[in-house]
Design a protein around this motif. Sequence first.
Motif, short mmCIF file in Angstrom:
data_model
loop_
_atom_site.label_atom_id
_atom_site.label_comp_id
_atom_site.label_asym_id
_atom_site.label_seq_id
_atom_site.Cartn_x
_atom_site.Cartn_y
_atom_site.Cartn_z
N LEU A 37 -5.22 -3.20 -1.54
CA LEU A 37 -6.25 -3.92 -0.79
C LEU A 37 -6.55 -3.17 0.49
O LEU A 37 -5.64 -2.78 1.22
N SER A 38 -7.82 -2.93 0.73
CA SER A 38 -8.24 -2.23 1.94
C SER A 38 -9.50 -2.88 2.47
O SER A 38 -10.52 -2.93 1.77
N LYS A 39 -9.42 -3.40 3.67
CA LYS A 39 -10.56 -4.03 4.34
C LYS A 39 -11.18 -5.14 3.48
O LYS A 39 -12.39 -5.25 3.36
N GLY A 40 -10.33 -5.91 2.83
CA GLY A 40 -10.80 -7.05 2.04
C GLY A 40 -11.24 -6.72 0.64
O GLY A 40 -11.58 -7.61 -0.12
N SER A 41 -11.24 -5.44 0.26
CA SER A 41 -11.64 -5.04 -1.09
C SER A 41 -10.42 -4.54 -1.86
O SER A 41 -9.55 -3.90 -1.30
N ALA A 42 -10.40 -4.83 -3.15
CA ALA A 42 -9.31 -4.40 -4.01
C ALA A 42 -9.74 -3.14 -4.76
O ALA A 42 -10.86 -3.06 -5.27
N TRP B 16 4.20 7.06 -1.14
CA TRP B 16 2.99 6.36 -0.76
C TRP B 16 2.68 6.60 0.72
O TRP B 16 3.53 6.47 1.58
N LYS B 17 1.42 6.96 1.01
CA LYS B 17 1.02 7.25 2.39
C LYS B 17 -0.03 6.27 2.91
O LYS B 17 -0.51 6.42 4.01
N GLY B 18 -0.37 5.28 2.11
CA GLY B 18 -1.37 4.31 2.53
C GLY B 18 -0.80 3.32 3.53
O GLY B 18 0.41 3.20 3.71
N GLN B 19 -1.69 2.59 4.17
CA GLN B 19 -1.27 1.62 5.18
C GLN B 19 -0.85 0.29 4.56
O GLN B 19 0.01 -0.40 5.08
N THR B 20 -1.48 -0.08 3.45
CA THR B 20 -1.12 -1.34 2.80
C THR B 20 -0.27 -1.06 1.57
O THR B 20 -0.41 -0.02 0.93
N ARG B 21 0.62 -1.98 1.27
CA ARG B 21 1.52 -1.83 0.12
C ARG B 21 0.78 -2.13 -1.17
O ARG B 21 0.16 -3.18 -1.31
N PRO B 22 0.86 -1.26 -2.15
CA PRO B 22 0.22 -1.53 -3.43
C PRO B 22 1.07 -2.50 -4.27
O PRO B 22 2.26 -2.68 -4.00
N ILE B 23 0.44 -3.10 -5.26
CA ILE B 23 1.16 -3.92 -6.25
C ILE B 23 0.73 -3.46 -7.63
O ILE B 23 -0.29 -2.78 -7.80
N ILE B 24 1.50 -3.84 -8.63
CA ILE B 24 1.16 -3.55 -10.02
C ILE B 24 0.68 -4.85 -10.66
O ILE B 24 1.32 -5.89 -10.52
#
Length: 99
Positions: free
Chosen positions: A87-92, A59-67
Amino acid sequence: MRIMLATAASVTLLVTASSRAEDNKACMLKAAEALPRIAGLVIKRTRTRPVPSAILATWKGQTRPIIVDMDIVAAGDEETLSFMCVLSKGSAFVRRVMN
């Protein structure tokens, strides 16, 4: 001084827990919107869990994903659909993943 420090720590933990609950709710709502359009589809149960370490390792994103797992019933068949949510900038943002 100790009381103020303890109070500040408690408030921080409470805000963090509340924030995660809001994040989970946003992901669940977005995953429900991404379900296939099937007449009579019913969501029985929805839950979240951490992303498997194999996915997280790349994973290279800044926020941690969830399932987000959704147990559904459609046309008499029970099935569990899984979505990865970020979640990125308040949007899922969700994408369906295989179990």
